[in-house]
Design an enzyme around this catalytic site. Structure first.
Site, short mmCIF file in Angstrom:
data_model
loop_
_atom_site.label_atom_id
_atom_site.label_comp_id
_atom_site.label_asym_id
_atom_site.label_seq_id
_atom_site.Cartn_x
_atom_site.Cartn_y
_atom_site.Cartn_z
N HIS A 51 -42.00 -39.81 25.57
CA HIS A 51 -40.77 -39.43 24.87
C HIS A 51 -39.87 -38.60 25.78
O HIS A 51 -38.67 -38.83 25.87
CB HIS A 51 -41.08 -38.59 23.62
CG HIS A 51 -41.70 -39.33 22.50
ND1 HIS A 51 -42.86 -38.88 21.89
CD2 HIS A 51 -41.35 -40.46 21.85
CE1 HIS A 51 -43.18 -39.71 20.91
NE2 HIS A 51 -42.29 -40.69 20.87
N LYS B 34 -44.92 -40.13 4.32
CA LYS B 34 -45.90 -40.28 5.39
C LYS B 34 -46.54 -38.91 5.66
O LYS B 34 -45.86 -37.91 5.78
CB LYS B 34 -45.20 -40.78 6.66
CG LYS B 34 -46.14 -41.08 7.79
CD LYS B 34 -45.36 -41.65 8.96
CE LYS B 34 -46.28 -41.91 10.13
NZ LYS B 34 -45.57 -42.36 11.31
N ARG C 195 -41.95 -49.90 25.47
CA ARG C 195 -43.20 -49.89 26.23
C ARG C 195 -43.66 -51.30 26.57
O ARG C 195 -44.25 -51.53 27.61
CB ARG C 195 -44.30 -49.19 25.43
CG ARG C 195 -44.04 -47.73 25.20
CD ARG C 195 -45.04 -47.17 24.24
NE ARG C 195 -44.86 -47.85 22.95
CZ ARG C 195 -45.27 -47.40 21.79
NH1 ARG C 195 -45.92 -46.28 21.72
NH2 ARG C 195 -45.06 -48.07 20.70
N SER D 71 -47.72 -41.70 20.10
CA SER D 71 -48.16 -40.49 19.39
C SER D 71 -49.44 -40.73 18.60
O SER D 71 -50.33 -39.88 18.58
CB SER D 71 -47.06 -40.00 18.45
OG SER D 71 -45.94 -39.58 19.17
#
Length: 164
Positions: free
Chosen positions: A17, A41, A90, A127
């Site tokens: 990040h 969440k 990614r 993460s």
């Protein structure tokens, strides 16, 4: 003023990040790192904790501002005069999803999305993986900044103690 937003959950922020944030800060006059507020969440860190951690680790870049948002990102962009969304990619699988989001965002608001390829050192980094490694006692020192590592290890220890 050229402004961009780097949105995400940042639960927690990783070196990947920060690589994208730093590179975006070199291209724009102001970069807003916006933490998604998703009350449905269960996150490891509260929104306030994530904002605090991000303020600490982005302090070297004076043109980076930390904020949070809920709802449509393009609404946040329009309200704050932000013309570009910066996203790190990614892998090809990221591109599939992010392209659809970028096209929808552009259609809804005219806000453009810029994709940055992730530094190969961080191409595997997410993460969720960092949290999983930390949960099982793995070494995450090379994956997150030291200030975040300390808080992550402490939180994982707290959660593990609660579930024992």
């Amino acid at each position: 003023m050229r402004r961009a937003v780097c949105p995400g959950s940042y639960d927690p922020a990783t070196n990947g990040h920060l690589d994208i944030i730093e590179r975006a800060a070199g291209l724009f006059d102001e970069v807003v790192v916006a933490v998604l507020v998703n009350k449905s969440k269960r996150s490891l860190f509260s929104v306030e904790e994530r904002l605090d951690m991000l303020r600490e680790v982005t302090a070297p870049w004076p043109n980076v501002r930390i904020d949070s948002w809920h709802g449509l990102l393009v609404d946040y962009c329009q309200t704050n005069g932000i013309a570009a969304i910066v996203k790190g990619l990614r892998a090809v699988s990221d591109f599939d999803y992010e392209l659809q989001m970028a096209q929808m965002n552009q259609r809804l608001s005219g806000v453009e999305t810029l994709f940055m390829s992730t530094n190969p050192l961080y191409s595997f980094l997410a993460s969720s993986l960092v949290k999983e490694v930390a949960t099982y006692g793995g070494d995450v020192a090379s994956l997150v900044p030291p200030k975040i590592e300390r808080r992550l290890v402490q939180r994982v220890e707290e959660r593990n103690a609660e579930s024992s």
